[in-house]
Write an enzyme that holds these catalytic residues in place. Structure first.
Site, short mmCIF file in Angstrom:
data_model
loop_
_atom_site.label_atom_id
_atom_site.label_comp_id
_atom_site.label_asym_id
_atom_site.label_seq_id
_atom_site.Cartn_x
_atom_site.Cartn_y
_atom_site.Cartn_z
CG HIS A 41 3.30 6.40 4.72
ND1 HIS A 41 3.10 5.07 3.73
CD2 HIS A 41 4.66 6.74 4.50
CE1 HIS A 41 4.21 5.26 3.09
NE2 HIS A 41 5.12 6.08 3.39
CD GLU A 45 3.70 9.44 2.07
OE1 GLU A 45 4.51 9.67 2.99
OE2 GLU A 45 3.94 8.77 1.05
CG HIS A 54 8.84 7.95 6.88
ND1 HIS A 54 8.26 9.11 6.24
CD2 HIS A 54 8.34 7.22 5.97
CE1 HIS A 54 7.78 8.98 5.16
NE2 HIS A 54 7.78 7.64 4.83
#
Length: 310
Positions: free
Chosen positions: A165, A277, A95
Protein backbone atom coordinates in the site's frame (compact mmCIF):
# COMPACT_ATOMS: atom_id res chain seq x y z
CA UNK A 1 19.16 -0.43 12.73
CA UNK A 2 16.50 -0.15 15.44
CA UNK A 3 13.68 2.13 14.30
CA UNK A 4 11.68 2.06 17.52
CA UNK A 5 10.13 -0.01 20.29
CA UNK A 6 6.46 -0.96 20.58
CA UNK A 7 4.56 -0.55 23.87
CA UNK A 8 4.89 -4.34 24.22
CA UNK A 9 8.67 -3.96 24.27
CA UNK A 10 9.09 -5.55 20.86
CA UNK A 11 11.70 -3.79 18.75
CA UNK A 12 11.15 -2.71 15.15
CA UNK A 13 14.08 -2.79 12.74
CA UNK A 14 14.77 -0.62 9.71
CA UNK A 15 16.61 -2.36 6.88
CA UNK A 16 18.47 -0.23 4.36
CA UNK A 17 18.74 -1.44 0.76
CA UNK A 18 20.75 0.00 -2.12
CA UNK A 19 21.36 -0.75 -5.79
CA UNK A 20 22.51 1.70 -8.43
CA UNK A 21 20.49 4.91 -8.18
CA UNK A 22 17.89 3.32 -5.87
CA UNK A 23 17.85 3.41 -2.08
CA UNK A 24 15.12 2.04 0.18
CA UNK A 25 14.24 1.63 3.84
CA UNK A 26 12.03 -1.26 4.94
CA UNK A 27 10.56 -1.67 8.42
CA UNK A 28 9.79 -4.95 10.11
CA UNK A 29 6.61 -3.26 11.39
CA UNK A 30 3.95 -3.90 8.75
CA UNK A 31 6.66 -4.80 6.20
CA UNK A 32 6.53 -1.07 5.46
CA UNK A 33 8.47 0.54 2.62
CA UNK A 34 9.35 3.69 4.56
CA UNK A 35 11.35 5.35 1.79
CA UNK A 36 12.29 4.69 -1.81
CA UNK A 37 14.80 7.09 -3.29
CA UNK A 38 15.44 7.43 -7.01
CA UNK A 39 18.59 9.45 -7.64
CA UNK A 40 18.19 11.02 -4.19
CA UNK A 41 14.46 11.86 -4.45
CA UNK A 42 12.12 9.97 -2.11
CA UNK A 43 9.12 8.90 -4.19
CA UNK A 44 6.94 7.30 -1.47
CA UNK A 45 5.13 8.78 1.50
CA UNK A 46 6.77 7.76 4.77
CA UNK A 47 6.50 8.70 8.43
CA UNK A 48 9.18 9.92 10.81
CA UNK A 49 8.65 7.73 13.87
CA UNK A 50 7.20 4.40 14.94
CA UNK A 51 4.62 6.31 16.99
CA UNK A 52 3.48 7.95 13.76
CA UNK A 53 2.96 4.55 12.16
CA UNK A 54 0.96 3.43 15.20
CA UNK A 55 -1.30 6.49 15.29
CA UNK A 56 -1.12 8.49 12.03
CA UNK A 57 -0.74 5.98 9.22
CA UNK A 58 -3.20 5.18 6.46
CA UNK A 59 -1.41 1.96 5.52
CA UNK A 60 1.57 4.02 4.28
CA UNK A 61 3.94 1.58 2.55
CA UNK A 62 2.59 -1.48 4.37
CA UNK A 63 1.77 -4.99 3.22
CA UNK A 64 -1.95 -5.44 3.85
CA UNK A 65 -3.65 -8.79 4.45
CA UNK A 66 -4.87 -11.36 4.90
CA UNK A 67 -7.17 -9.77 2.38
CA UNK A 68 -6.20 -6.48 0.79
CA UNK A 69 -9.15 -4.29 -0.19
CA UNK A 70 -12.77 -4.87 0.84
CA UNK A 71 -14.93 -7.87 1.69
CA UNK A 72 -18.64 -7.03 1.67
CA UNK A 73 -20.44 -7.22 5.00
CA UNK A 74 -17.35 -8.64 6.70
CA UNK A 75 -18.38 -12.16 5.74
CA UNK A 76 -17.74 -14.90 3.20
CA UNK A 77 -18.63 -18.57 2.74
CA UNK A 78 -15.94 -21.15 2.01
CA UNK A 79 -16.73 -24.84 1.52
CA UNK A 80 -20.19 -24.27 2.97
CA UNK A 81 -18.96 -22.58 6.16
CA UNK A 82 -19.57 -18.90 6.87
CA UNK A 83 -16.72 -16.85 8.31
CA UNK A 84 -17.22 -13.48 9.99
CA UNK A 85 -14.58 -10.75 9.87
CA UNK A 86 -14.16 -7.46 11.76
CA UNK A 87 -16.04 -4.62 10.09
CA UNK A 88 -13.80 -1.54 9.87
CA UNK A 89 -14.93 0.31 6.73
CA UNK A 90 -18.60 1.13 6.94
CA UNK A 91 -20.39 -2.21 6.71
CA UNK A 92 -17.35 -3.93 5.20
CA UNK A 93 -14.01 -5.42 6.19
CA UNK A 94 -10.99 -3.59 4.77
CA UNK A 95 -7.34 -4.68 4.44
CA UNK A 96 -7.59 -7.68 6.74
CA UNK A 97 -9.66 -6.13 9.53
CA UNK A 98 -8.92 -4.11 12.63
CA UNK A 99 -5.59 -5.87 13.27
CA UNK A 100 -4.26 -6.70 9.82
CA UNK A 101 -0.76 -7.52 8.62
CA UNK A 102 0.09 -3.80 8.44
CA UNK A 103 0.12 -3.72 12.26
CA UNK A 104 2.23 -6.84 12.84
CA UNK A 105 5.98 -7.16 13.38
CA UNK A 106 7.44 -9.37 10.68
CA UNK A 107 10.62 -11.45 11.04
CA UNK A 108 13.70 -11.06 8.85
CA UNK A 109 14.51 -14.44 7.29
CA UNK A 110 17.03 -13.33 4.65
CA UNK A 111 18.84 -10.11 3.86
CA UNK A 112 21.57 -8.71 1.64
CA UNK A 113 22.63 -5.26 0.56
CA UNK A 114 19.87 -5.03 -2.03
CA UNK A 115 17.20 -7.46 -0.78
CA UNK A 116 15.29 -8.47 2.35
CA UNK A 117 12.77 -11.23 3.00
CA UNK A 118 10.23 -10.77 5.79
CA UNK A 119 7.99 -13.55 7.12
CA UNK A 120 4.81 -13.61 9.19
CA UNK A 121 2.69 -16.40 10.66
CA UNK A 122 -1.01 -15.64 10.97
CA UNK A 123 -2.69 -18.16 13.31
CA UNK A 124 -5.94 -19.97 12.58
CA UNK A 125 -8.84 -17.63 13.38
CA UNK A 126 -6.76 -14.46 13.05
CA UNK A 127 -9.30 -11.67 12.35
CA UNK A 128 -11.85 -14.41 11.66
CA UNK A 129 -9.93 -16.04 8.80
CA UNK A 130 -9.54 -19.84 8.82
CA UNK A 131 -6.24 -21.69 8.69
CA UNK A 132 -2.72 -20.99 9.87
CA UNK A 133 -1.21 -18.85 7.11
CA UNK A 134 2.54 -18.49 6.58
CA UNK A 135 3.45 -15.47 4.48
CA UNK A 136 6.69 -14.06 3.10
CA UNK A 137 7.42 -10.88 1.18
CA UNK A 138 10.77 -10.15 -0.48
CA UNK A 139 11.80 -6.65 -1.47
CA UNK A 140 14.61 -6.50 -4.02
CA UNK A 141 16.22 -3.51 -5.72
CA UNK A 142 17.30 -4.67 -9.16
CA UNK A 143 17.73 -3.03 -12.58
CA UNK A 144 16.21 0.34 -11.59
CA UNK A 145 13.21 -1.41 -10.01
CA UNK A 146 11.72 -2.33 -6.67
CA UNK A 147 10.55 -5.92 -7.11
CA UNK A 148 8.14 -7.42 -4.58
CA UNK A 149 7.72 -11.20 -4.37
CA UNK A 150 4.93 -12.62 -2.23
CA UNK A 151 4.39 -16.21 -1.09
CA UNK A 152 1.73 -17.79 1.13
CA UNK A 153 0.90 -21.28 2.40
CA UNK A 154 -1.91 -22.53 4.64
CA UNK A 155 -2.80 -25.60 6.68
CA UNK A 156 -6.54 -25.23 6.03
CA UNK A 157 -8.65 -23.72 3.22
CA UNK A 158 -8.66 -19.92 3.41
CA UNK A 159 -8.66 -16.80 1.24
CA UNK A 160 -5.69 -14.50 0.74
CA UNK A 161 -5.02 -11.31 -1.22
CA UNK A 162 -1.73 -9.59 -0.45
CA UNK A 163 -0.60 -6.19 -1.73
CA UNK A 164 1.66 -3.31 -0.87
CA UNK A 165 0.00 0.00 0.00
CA UNK A 166 2.73 2.49 -0.89
CA UNK A 167 1.67 6.00 -1.83
CA UNK A 168 3.84 7.31 -4.66
CA UNK A 169 4.73 10.92 -5.42
CA UNK A 170 7.32 10.97 -8.18
CA UNK A 171 7.99 14.67 -7.71
CA UNK A 172 9.00 14.13 -4.09
CA UNK A 173 6.42 16.67 -2.83
CA UNK A 174 3.27 18.63 -3.64
CA UNK A 175 0.19 16.79 -4.89
CA UNK A 176 -0.16 14.18 -7.62
CA UNK A 177 -3.02 15.79 -9.57
CA UNK A 178 -0.64 16.60 -12.45
CA UNK A 179 0.92 13.13 -12.46
CA UNK A 180 0.06 11.43 -15.74
CA UNK A 181 -1.32 7.88 -15.61
CA UNK A 182 -1.54 5.33 -18.40
CA UNK A 183 -2.80 1.78 -17.92
CA UNK A 184 -3.13 -1.14 -20.27
CA UNK A 185 -6.61 -1.86 -18.92
CA UNK A 186 -9.69 -2.11 -21.12
CA UNK A 187 -12.01 -2.82 -18.16
CA UNK A 188 -12.53 -1.66 -14.59
CA UNK A 189 -14.78 -2.72 -11.71
CA UNK A 190 -17.70 -0.35 -11.00
CA UNK A 191 -18.56 -0.15 -7.30
CA UNK A 192 -21.54 0.62 -5.10
CA UNK A 193 -21.70 3.32 -2.42
CA UNK A 194 -19.63 1.12 -0.08
CA UNK A 195 -16.96 0.65 -2.79
CA UNK A 196 -17.89 -2.99 -3.25
CA UNK A 197 -17.69 -4.17 -6.88
CA UNK A 198 -21.06 -4.67 -8.56
CA UNK A 199 -19.68 -7.78 -10.27
CA UNK A 200 -19.42 -6.20 -13.68
CA UNK A 201 -16.19 -5.86 -15.64
CA UNK A 202 -17.12 -2.64 -17.40
CA UNK A 203 -15.41 -1.24 -20.50
CA UNK A 204 -13.39 1.91 -19.79
CA UNK A 205 -13.96 3.32 -23.26
CA UNK A 206 -15.89 6.59 -23.15
CA UNK A 207 -15.59 6.92 -19.35
CA UNK A 208 -13.30 8.84 -16.97
CA UNK A 209 -11.70 5.45 -16.24
CA UNK A 210 -10.11 5.18 -19.66
CA UNK A 211 -6.36 5.41 -19.09
CA UNK A 212 -5.44 3.49 -22.22
CA UNK A 213 -4.15 6.89 -23.32
CA UNK A 214 -2.27 9.14 -20.86
CA UNK A 215 -4.34 11.42 -18.61
CA UNK A 216 -3.45 13.55 -15.59
CA UNK A 217 -4.89 12.32 -12.28
CA UNK A 218 -6.89 15.52 -11.76
CA UNK A 219 -8.10 15.89 -15.34
CA UNK A 220 -11.38 13.98 -14.85
CA UNK A 221 -13.62 12.52 -12.12
CA UNK A 222 -12.29 15.21 -9.75
CA UNK A 223 -9.30 12.92 -9.34
CA UNK A 224 -11.33 10.85 -6.87
CA UNK A 225 -10.17 7.46 -8.09
CA UNK A 226 -10.37 4.43 -5.79
CA UNK A 227 -11.16 1.63 -8.25
CA UNK A 228 -9.79 -1.71 -9.37
CA UNK A 229 -8.68 -1.98 -12.99
CA UNK A 230 -8.38 -5.25 -14.91
CA UNK A 231 -4.82 -5.25 -16.18
CA UNK A 232 -3.94 -6.43 -19.68
CA UNK A 233 -0.37 -5.12 -19.40
CA UNK A 234 1.71 -2.49 -17.58
CA UNK A 235 0.56 0.65 -15.78
CA UNK A 236 2.67 3.81 -15.91
CA UNK A 237 2.86 7.06 -13.96
CA UNK A 238 4.90 10.04 -15.13
CA UNK A 239 5.86 13.25 -13.36
CA UNK A 240 8.40 15.51 -15.02
CA UNK A 241 11.27 13.42 -16.37
CA UNK A 242 10.54 10.37 -14.21
CA UNK A 243 8.26 7.48 -15.19
CA UNK A 244 7.33 4.51 -12.99
CA UNK A 245 6.25 1.38 -14.84
CA UNK A 246 4.27 -1.21 -12.89
CA UNK A 247 4.12 -4.85 -14.01
CA UNK A 248 2.57 -7.70 -12.08
CA UNK A 249 1.41 -11.30 -12.18
CA UNK A 250 -1.81 -10.24 -10.43
CA UNK A 251 -5.04 -9.74 -12.42
CA UNK A 252 -5.78 -6.22 -11.21
CA UNK A 253 -4.54 -3.00 -9.70
CA UNK A 254 -6.36 -0.71 -7.29
CA UNK A 255 -5.73 2.86 -8.41
CA UNK A 256 -6.26 5.16 -5.43
CA UNK A 257 -5.37 8.82 -5.90
CA UNK A 258 -5.18 9.63 -2.18
CA UNK A 259 -8.20 11.93 -2.14
CA UNK A 260 -9.28 10.81 1.34
CA UNK A 261 -6.03 11.82 3.05
CA UNK A 262 -7.08 14.71 5.29
CA UNK A 263 -3.86 16.33 6.54
CA UNK A 264 -5.00 16.28 10.16
CA UNK A 265 -5.12 12.62 11.16
CA UNK A 266 -2.01 12.08 8.98
CA UNK A 267 0.91 14.35 8.04
CA UNK A 268 -0.29 14.34 4.42
CA UNK A 269 -3.19 16.15 2.78
CA UNK A 270 -5.47 15.08 -0.09
CA UNK A 271 -3.72 13.78 -3.21
CA UNK A 272 -0.27 13.85 -1.59
CA UNK A 273 0.40 10.43 -3.11
CA UNK A 274 -1.26 7.82 -5.30
CA UNK A 275 -1.42 4.05 -4.88
CA UNK A 276 -1.16 1.34 -7.50
CA UNK A 277 -1.96 -1.72 -5.39
CA UNK A 278 -1.51 -4.85 -7.50
CA UNK A 279 -3.93 -7.52 -6.32
CA UNK A 280 -6.85 -9.82 -6.94
CA UNK A 281 -10.24 -8.16 -7.17
CA UNK A 282 -12.07 -6.76 -4.12
CA UNK A 283 -14.74 -8.99 -2.57
CA UNK A 284 -13.67 -12.01 -4.65
CA UNK A 285 -14.69 -14.49 -1.89
CA UNK A 286 -18.30 -13.37 -2.44
CA UNK A 287 -18.13 -13.08 -6.24
CA UNK A 288 -17.34 -16.47 -7.79
CA UNK A 289 -17.09 -15.00 -11.29
CA UNK A 290 -13.89 -13.22 -10.22
CA UNK A 291 -10.49 -15.01 -10.24
CA UNK A 292 -10.34 -17.11 -7.10
CA UNK A 293 -8.46 -16.04 -3.97
CA UNK A 294 -8.98 -19.41 -2.26
CA UNK A 295 -5.78 -21.04 -1.01
CA UNK A 296 -5.74 -24.69 0.05
CA UNK A 297 -3.23 -26.87 1.91
CA UNK A 298 -0.40 -28.06 -0.30
CA UNK A 299 -0.62 -25.01 -2.57
CA UNK A 300 1.93 -22.20 -2.64
CA UNK A 301 0.40 -18.86 -3.67
CA UNK A 302 3.03 -16.63 -5.21
CA UNK A 303 2.97 -13.33 -7.05
CA UNK A 304 5.45 -10.73 -8.25
CA UNK A 305 5.14 -6.99 -8.80
CA UNK A 306 7.80 -4.67 -10.16
CA UNK A 307 7.94 -0.87 -9.87
CA UNK A 308 10.56 0.16 -12.45
CA UNK A 309 11.83 3.72 -12.80
CA UNK A 310 12.66 5.06 -16.23
Amino acid sequence: MIFGTLPSGEQVECVELASGRLRAEVLTYGAVVRSLEVSGVNVVLGLDTLEDYLTRSRYFGAVVGRYGNRIAGGRFVLDGVEFRLPVNNGANSLHGGTEGFDGKVWSISERSGSSVTLTLISPDGDQGYPGKLTVSVTYTLVEDALRIDYAAETDAPTVVNLTNHSYFNLAGGGDVLEHVVQMDAAHYLPVDAGKIPTGELAPVKGTPFDFTEPHAVGERYDGAYDHCFVLDGPARVTAGDLTMEVTTTEPGVQFYAGGMLDGTATPYGPFAGLCLETQHFPDSPNQPQFPTTVLRPGENRTSTTSYRFI
